[in-house]
Design a protein around this motif. Structure first.
Motif, PDB file in Angstrom:
ATOM      1  N   VAL A 101       6.603 -10.199   7.373  1.00 56.78           N
ATOM      2  CA  VAL A 101       5.902  -8.914   7.496  1.00 56.78           C
ATOM      3  C   VAL A 101       5.293  -8.515   6.152  1.00 56.78           C
ATOM      4  O   VAL A 101       4.131  -8.092   6.071  1.00 56.78           O
ATOM      5  N   ALA A 102       6.074  -8.653   5.098  1.00 57.86           N
ATOM      6  CA  ALA A 102       5.580  -8.291   3.763  1.00 57.86           C
ATOM      7  C   ALA A 102       4.376  -9.148   3.376  1.00 57.86           C
ATOM      8  O   ALA A 102       3.377  -8.635   2.838  1.00 57.86           O
ATOM      9  N   GLU A 103       4.458 -10.435   3.613  1.00 59.11           N
ATOM     10  CA  GLU A 103       3.364 -11.343   3.268  1.00 59.11           C
ATOM     11  C   GLU A 103       2.094 -10.969   4.019  1.00 59.11           C
ATOM     12  O   GLU A 103       0.995 -10.943   3.444  1.00 59.11           O
ATOM     13  N   THR A 104       2.246 -10.668   5.314  1.00 59.79           N
ATOM     14  CA  THR A 104       1.082 -10.311   6.126  1.00 59.79           C
ATOM     15  C   THR A 104       0.460  -9.008   5.651  1.00 59.79           C
ATOM     16  O   THR A 104      -0.768  -8.903   5.482  1.00 59.79           O
ATOM     17  N   GLU A 105       1.288  -8.004   5.417  1.00 59.66           N
ATOM     18  CA  GLU A 105       0.768  -6.689   5.039  1.00 59.66           C
ATOM     19  C   GLU A 105       0.189  -6.685   3.624  1.00 59.66           C
ATOM     20  O   GLU A 105      -0.851  -6.052   3.377  1.00 59.66           O
ATOM     21  N   LEU A 106       0.822  -7.394   2.715  1.00 62.03           N
ATOM     22  CA  LEU A 106       0.323  -7.402   1.333  1.00 62.03           C
ATOM     23  C   LEU A 106      -0.924  -8.261   1.175  1.00 62.03           C
ATOM     24  O   LEU A 106      -1.754  -8.003   0.290  1.00 62.03           O
ATOM     25  N   ALA A 107      -1.062  -9.275   2.023  1.00 61.30           N
ATOM     26  CA  ALA A 107      -2.248 -10.135   1.944  1.00 61.30           C
ATOM     27  C   ALA A 107      -3.515  -9.392   2.345  1.00 61.30           C
ATOM     28  O   ALA A 107      -4.625  -9.751   1.917  1.00 61.30           O
ATOM     29  N   VAL A 108      -3.350  -8.342   3.150  1.00 65.88           N
ATOM     30  CA  VAL A 108      -4.505  -7.556   3.594  1.00 65.88           C
ATOM     31  C   VAL A 108      -5.243  -6.944   2.406  1.00 65.88           C
ATOM     32  O   VAL A 108      -6.464  -6.772   2.424  1.00 65.88           O
ATOM     33  N   LEU A 116       0.680 -12.761  -5.022  1.00 66.58           N
ATOM     34  CA  LEU A 116       1.182 -12.374  -3.702  1.00 66.58           C
ATOM     35  C   LEU A 116       2.666 -12.683  -3.593  1.00 66.58           C
ATOM     36  O   LEU A 116       3.452 -11.860  -3.100  1.00 66.58           O
ATOM     37  N   GLU A 117       3.059 -13.861  -4.073  1.00 63.13           N
ATOM     38  CA  GLU A 117       4.470 -14.239  -4.021  1.00 63.13           C
ATOM     39  C   GLU A 117       5.323 -13.249  -4.811  1.00 63.13           C
ATOM     40  O   GLU A 117       6.417 -12.858  -4.375  1.00 63.13           O
TER      41      GLU A 117
END
Length: 438
Positions: A101-108, A116-117
């Motif tokens: 969830v964090a990866e998806t939301e932060l990638a936006v 990102l990591e």
């Protein structure tokens, strides 16, 4: 010297097994299916072993109507091992879901690569520190031990004892307070506790949940809409109907109702078993200060290897399969409801005599949570001479294994599936006779 037919054993575990299963086992130990070698000697990688695993799974699926989106695992290390395995696996799954969830939301926001990591890790660290909670309903000795093991593994700050039944019963187990008194971790915007854990039947204290807790029901019936419920059913497994869909995980040691000591059975929702490559990595868990599962307790690994990652005691699985196959054949379309009728009838018979002679016997748990499996009571108010006299008289009648757990004392009659109706009737007659002689 008494014969097997002269004795009725009420021990809490290892528990009695059906005589017919033991007779078949004696033959299988010497020469399994006329192969010239015994069942304990065949390879766990053999076709015969795989057939035993498949047949045992099929019997359990039939008895409990296990849905297709669940996996049946055979493990070792007992129910106590699953205290740890539950924490390892559910926490790793929780971290992985939060990471995605964090990866998806932060990638936006356009962040990518190494930055990102770093941002994902920072968010995860904050969520672990502030939001990771494992809720435990402590109603007896075993759920208490499970909660203590969870605190040992992830730290006490992550454990919410939402119910400690001793607080409403003068410091002793024996009641389950109303659900309105439980302090479950709130669910906000779909985010709640990583799990809610309880022991369905407390072997030591004679306490059994009469039904699935209403407050843990999913409002929509979906696994994504409600808490992830984990239940230790070691001592009432396959003794009554269970709606498997209400649980993320059910587990139990085999040595009560299912078989002999040596295996643990876990029924796990497949959504909790993603490929190992998709689970939170070992390095990530360590960076977050969270424990990493030993590989023999890692459910995805066990599932991927058909419960054969390491050498599984196939004889123990075969015993469990024979017991369950006997129930399938005995009860037909009734499935486990047939066994539930028998279990309830035996328990009612014994409790009926105990209540009839309340001046002699004191049932330990409150009437609303009396276990059908482990009937705990005191004789003569708990006076040692009275209880010793009761146990001596019982032994003379071939009624064995009635001494209570060493931590609480008293008398405990374990009414597992293999305890015959005849055995329950014989115990009830002795209870009558002993009371009348006081």
């Amino acid at each position: 010297m008494p014969s097997r037919g002269d004795v009725h054993y009420f021990g809490a575990g290892p528990a009695p097994l059906p005589t017919s299963v033991l007779e078949s086992a004696s033959k299988a130990l010497l020469n399994y299916k006329d192969k010239g070698i015994g069942l304990c000697e065949i390879s766990h990688r053999s076709a015969e072993a795989n057939e035993i695993l498949a047949r045992t799974r099929a019997c359990l699926s039939t008895l409990l109507d296990v849905p297709d989106n669940y996996e049946i695992l055979f493990l070792q290390s007992g129910g106590s091992g699953e205290f740890s395995a539950v924490v390892f696996n559910i926490v790793a799954n929780w971290v992985e879901r939060r990471r995605k969830v964090a990866e998806t939301e932060l990638a936006v926001s356009g962040t990518a690569g190494e930055q990102l990591e770093k941002n994902v890790f920072a968010r995860l660290k904050k969520e672990v520190d502030e939001e990771l909670k494992l809720d435990y309903l402590v109603t007896g000795s075993w759920s208490l031990k499970a909660s203590q093991e969870a605190a040992r593994l992830v730290g006490a700050k992550h454990i919410n004892v939402a119910l400690d039944a001793r607080r409403s019963n003068d410091g002793k187990f024996g009641k389950i307070p109303d659900e309105s008194e439980w302090t479950l971790t709130p669910t906000v915007a779909g985010r709640g506790p990583a799990l809610v854990y309880y022991c369905d039947n407390e072997t030591v204290d004679g306490v059994e949940f009469p039904h699935f807790p209403s407050c843990l029901e999913s409002p929509s019936g979906s696994e994504d809409d409600g808490p992830l419920v984990v239940a230790d059913m070691s001592s009432n497994f396959i003794s009554r109907r269970v709606d498997v869909r209400k649980f993320g995980v059910i587990f139990g040691g085999a040595q009560k109702n299912v078989g002999n000591t040596g295996i643990t059975i876990a029924v796990v929702r497949k959504s909790l078993l993603p490929p190992a490559s998709n689970m939170a990595s070992t390095s990530l868990l360590r960076q977050l200060g969270l424990p990493v599962a030993p590989v023999v307790l890692d459910w995805p690994t066990i599932a991927k290897n058909n419960s054969l990652y390491n050498t599984l005691p196939i004889f123990d699985v075969w015993i469990a399969g024979q017991v369950m196959e006997g129930l399938v054949q005995s009860y037909g379309v009734k499935k486990i409801s047939g066994q539930q009728e028998v279990s309830d009838r035996k328990a009612k018979l014994i409790y009926g005599v105990l209540d009839k002679y309340s001046q002699v016997y004191t049932v330990v748990p409150h009437e609303t949570v009396r276990s059908r499996m482990n009937i705990c009571f005191r004789v003569g108010g708990g006076a040692a001479e009275k209880e010793n006299a009761f146990l001596d008289g019982a032994e003379k009648r071939g009624l064995l294994g009635l001494k209570g757990h060493r931590s609480v004392g008293g008398i405990r009659a374990s009414n597992y599936n293999a305890v015959s109706t005849e055995g329950a009737e014989k115990l009830a007659r002795y209870l009558e006779d002993f009371a009348q002689g006081q």
